[in-house]
Scaffold this active site. Structure first.
Site, PDB file in Angstrom:
ATOM      1  NE  ARG A 171      -8.666   5.961  -3.153  1.00  0.00           N
ATOM      2  CZ  ARG A 171      -6.976   5.912  -2.971  1.00  0.00           C
ATOM      3  NH1 ARG A 171      -6.192   5.773  -4.047  1.00  0.00           N
ATOM      4  NH2 ARG A 171      -6.533   5.837  -1.784  1.00  0.00           N
ATOM      5  CB  SER A 245     -10.655   6.670   2.765  1.00  0.00           C
ATOM      6  OG  SER A 245      -9.648   6.505   3.268  1.00  0.00           O
ATOM      7  CD  GLU A 341     -12.084   6.236  -1.399  1.00  0.00           C
ATOM      8  OE1 GLU A 341     -11.036   6.962  -0.920  1.00  0.00           O
ATOM      9  OE2 GLU A 341     -12.041   4.873  -1.155  1.00  0.00           O
TER      10      GLU A 341
HETATM   11  C1  LIG Z   1     -11.685  -0.773   5.869  1.00  0.00           C
HETATM   12  C2  LIG Z   1     -11.716  -0.570   4.414  1.00  0.00           C
HETATM   13  C3  LIG Z   1     -10.267  -0.006   4.033  1.00  0.00           C
HETATM   14  C4  LIG Z   1     -10.196   0.375   2.711  1.00  0.00           C
HETATM   15  N1  LIG Z   1      -9.101   0.705   2.153  1.00  0.00           N
HETATM   16  C5  LIG Z   1      -8.933   1.200   0.814  1.00  0.00           C
HETATM   17  C6  LIG Z   1      -7.622   1.756   0.379  1.00  0.00           C
HETATM   18  O1  LIG Z   1      -6.418   1.739   1.193  1.00  0.00           O
HETATM   19  N2  LIG Z   1      -7.558   2.066  -0.927  1.00  0.00           N
HETATM   20  C7  LIG Z   1      -8.608   2.087  -1.514  1.00  0.00           C
HETATM   21  O2  LIG Z   1      -8.343   2.590  -2.967  1.00  0.00           O
HETATM   22  N3  LIG Z   1      -9.834   1.665  -1.382  1.00  0.00           N
HETATM   23  C8  LIG Z   1      -9.732   1.152  -0.129  1.00  0.00           C
HETATM   24  N4  LIG Z   1     -11.148   0.828   0.355  1.00  0.00           N
HETATM   25  C9  LIG Z   1     -12.223   1.001  -0.575  1.00  0.00           C
HETATM   26  C10 LIG Z   1     -12.564  -0.623  -1.267  1.00  0.00           C
HETATM   27  O3  LIG Z   1     -12.228  -1.497  -0.698  1.00  0.00           O
HETATM   28  C11 LIG Z   1     -12.146  -0.449  -2.782  1.00  0.00           C
HETATM   29  O4  LIG Z   1     -12.769   0.751  -3.298  1.00  0.00           O
HETATM   30  C12 LIG Z   1     -12.630  -1.884  -3.387  1.00  0.00           C
HETATM   31  O5  LIG Z   1     -11.929  -2.041  -4.669  1.00  0.00           O
HETATM   32  C13 LIG Z   1     -14.072  -2.056  -3.461  1.00  0.00           C
HETATM   33  O6  LIG Z   1     -14.234  -3.291  -3.981  1.00  0.00           O
HETATM   34  P1  LIG Z   1     -15.821  -4.149  -3.844  1.00  0.00           P
HETATM   35  O7  LIG Z   1     -15.606  -5.287  -4.701  1.00  0.00           O
HETATM   36  O8  LIG Z   1     -16.081  -4.091  -2.320  1.00  0.00           O
HETATM   37  O9  LIG Z   1     -16.734  -2.924  -4.914  1.00  0.00           O
HETATM   38  P2  LIG Z   1     -18.035  -2.571  -4.411  1.00  0.00           P
HETATM   39  O10 LIG Z   1     -18.151  -1.872  -3.201  1.00  0.00           O
HETATM   40  O11 LIG Z   1     -19.000  -3.851  -4.360  1.00  0.00           O
HETATM   41  O12 LIG Z   1     -18.284  -1.656  -5.890  1.00  0.00           O
HETATM   42  C14 LIG Z   1     -17.608  -0.482  -5.900  1.00  0.00           C
HETATM   43  C15 LIG Z   1     -17.969   0.042  -7.132  1.00  0.00           C
HETATM   44  O13 LIG Z   1     -17.436  -0.613  -8.225  1.00  0.00           O
HETATM   45  C16 LIG Z   1     -18.487  -1.085  -9.136  1.00  0.00           C
HETATM   46  N5  LIG Z   1     -18.048  -2.543  -9.335  1.00  0.00           N
HETATM   47  C17 LIG Z   1     -17.740  -3.472  -8.483  1.00  0.00           C
HETATM   48  N6  LIG Z   1     -17.340  -4.617  -9.216  1.00  0.00           N
HETATM   49  C18 LIG Z   1     -17.389  -4.416 -10.494  1.00  0.00           C
HETATM   50  C19 LIG Z   1     -17.086  -5.197 -11.731  1.00  0.00           C
HETATM   51  N7  LIG Z   1     -16.666  -6.368 -11.583  1.00  0.00           N
HETATM   52  N8  LIG Z   1     -17.182  -4.304 -12.821  1.00  0.00           N
HETATM   53  C20 LIG Z   1     -17.708  -3.151 -12.954  1.00  0.00           C
HETATM   54  N9  LIG Z   1     -18.158  -2.433 -11.843  1.00  0.00           N
HETATM   55  C21 LIG Z   1     -17.854  -2.979 -10.501  1.00  0.00           C
HETATM   56  C22 LIG Z   1     -19.744  -0.963  -8.398  1.00  0.00           C
HETATM   57  O14 LIG Z   1     -20.697  -0.933  -9.245  1.00  0.00           O
HETATM   58  C23 LIG Z   1     -19.530   0.110  -7.477  1.00  0.00           C
HETATM   59  O15 LIG Z   1     -19.845   1.466  -8.389  1.00  0.00           O
HETATM   60  C24 LIG Z   1     -11.478   0.402   1.719  1.00  0.00           C
HETATM   61  C25 LIG Z   1     -12.472  -0.302   2.322  1.00  0.00           C
HETATM   62  C26 LIG Z   1     -12.699  -0.489   3.590  1.00  0.00           C
HETATM   63  C27 LIG Z   1     -14.075  -1.096   4.021  1.00  0.00           C
END
Ligand SMILES: Cc1cc2nc3c(=O)[nH]c(=O)nc-3n(C[C@H](O)[C@H](O)[C@H](O)COP(=O)(O)OP(=O)(O)OC[C@H]3O[C@@H](n4cnc5c(N)ncnc54)[C@H](O)[C@@H]3O)c2cc1C
Length: 345
Positions: A171, A245, A341
């Site tokens: 992570r 998580s 996380e």
């Molecule tokens: C129901 C649920 C289940 C999940 N299961 C998992 C799992 O199994 N495994 C897991 O690892 N995660 C899991 N996650 C967490 C999440 O889905 C991931 O971390 C995902 O990659 C976040 O993507 P996002 O586009 O929503 O990022 P955001 O929430 O928009 O951003 C997260 C971080 O990334 C940065 N960021 C976003 N886009 C960019 C970009 N293009 N360039 C630079 N920085 C950027 C943001 O500034 C922030 O710091 C889960 C979340 C939920 C709600």
């Protein structure tokens, strides 16, 4: 003659409630939609926005918004997916950072390029996937990663980083370390190895094999199993706000683990190749009696204690208060500090 670029899409006082899966209320003073690399440079050249602090937002599935956001929110919407190359060893495929992750995984499978199926149904965008090196069911993004393109948010320069430069860990990546808040990822490339081998070592996938009698599932079957397992145990953010998580699984020394086993023989743990041991954070929280509990309008999901949920109308502060109370009780009982996380803003 080339067409003039469409004007930057700048929104003032933009509500972020629809842009975070927890459904937390917050307002961005300024939100700019980023549809291509050039949009980033236009923001940096903008007389008012250029020097202001920036926050990059993808699908908002890994953020906890505790207040309004003064920084300029760059909402990444860069689309596009393609096969870059193919040889005897691998397919290399590319996704625009704004592509929804799950749709991209489904698309690669439909094209006949397996390898990402264990990571199905993770919410969010392709551009955020390397940020915390997403992982699930025995596969991490780093296992299928080739390279990515990013734009430096100060200089506007484009860079391409390989896996080593991304410094992936559990992570973790350089985007949570040295480059935190400093770059906007625009495109990510994946190397999907040939011949395809299923990754089935995870307990819940082993159970599916036993239940169905299918010991040689196709990539599509693994994808379907992962979707079914996840849907049964994780809340759908469209129904119950959450960010997956809430805590990382803590890693402790073998000695520390033996000590805990002495007191709590039931503890769930996974030995790691380097001799350390990963403990199931969900089990620790459950053991402290938190599963299903509600504090204010935030709560702990009934089916999985690792997931904090918005029971309706919760604020980010309520979520963080609940998270702190959980951290304190886990520390009090086990002497282990749980680390959040999601990114808390
Ligand atoms: C129901 C649920 C289940 C999940 N299961 C998992 C799992 O199994 N495994 C897991 O690892 N995660 C899991 N996650 C967490 C999440 O889905 C991931 O971390 C995902 O990659 C976040 O993507 P996002 O586009 O929503 O990022 P955001 O929430 O928009 O951003 C997260 C971080 O990334 C940065 N960021 C976003 N886009 C960019 C970009 N293009 N360039 C630079 N920085 C950027 C943001 O500034 C922030 O710091 C889960 C979340 C939920 C709600």
């Amino acid at each position: 003659m080339s067409r003039p670029p469409s004007p930057l899409q700048i929104q003032r006082r933009a509500s972020l409630r629809e842009h975070n899966t927890f459904g937390l209320p917050a307002v961005a003073a300024t939100l700019v939609r980023i549809a291509c690399d050039a949009d980033v440079r236009r923001v940096l050249d903008h007389p008012e926005l250029g020097r202001a602090p920036k926050f990059v937002l993808g699908g908002g599935s890994n953020v906890v918004l505790t207040r309004d956001v003064a920084a300029v929110v760059l909402k990444v919407e860069i689309l596009g997916r393609r096969r870059v190359s193919e040889d005897a060893l691998a397919w290399v495929v590319e996704a625009g950072a704004g592509e929804p992750w799950h749709g991209f995984v489904a698309w690669t499978l439909a094209q006949g390029w397996p390898g990402l199926e264990n990571l199905a149904l993770i919410p969010g965008s392709c551009g955020a996937a390397p940020v915390q090196n997403i992982g699930a069911y025995g596969v991490e993004l780093k296992d299928r990663f080739d390279s990515l393109d990013a734009v430096d948010l100060v200089t506007g320069r484009s860079v391409t980083l390989n896996a080593e430069q991304c410094d992936f860990g559990y992570r973790h990546s350089v985007f949570k370390g040295l480059l935190a808040g400093k770059s906007l990822i625009t495109r990510v490339r994946f190397r999907l190895p040939k011949p395809w081998q299923p990754v089935l070592g995870y307990l819940e996938l082993e159970r599916k094999m036993a239940e169905t009698g299918n010991r040689q599932p196709s990539a599509q079957t693994v994808f379907d199993w992962v979707c079914a397992i996840r849907s049964a145990k994780l809340p759908d953010p469209a129904v119950l706000g959450n960010a997956g998580s809430y805590f990382k699984n803590p890693v402790v020394s073998e000695e520390q683990c033996r000590d805990i086993i002495g007191r709590d023989p039931e503890i769930v743990y996974y030995p790691l190749p380097d001799g350390s041991v990963k403990l199931a954070a969900g089990w620790l929280i459950d053991a402290c009696g938190w599963r299903g509990k509600t504090v204010g309008r935030a709560g702990v999901y009934e089916k999985q204690a690792l997931v904090l949920v918005n029971r309706g109308g919760a604020s980010g502060a309520e979520v963080v208060t609940l998270a702190r109370a959980i951290q304190e009780s886990v520390y009090g009982r086990f002497g282990i500090r749980l680390e959040a996380e999601p990114v808390v803003l």
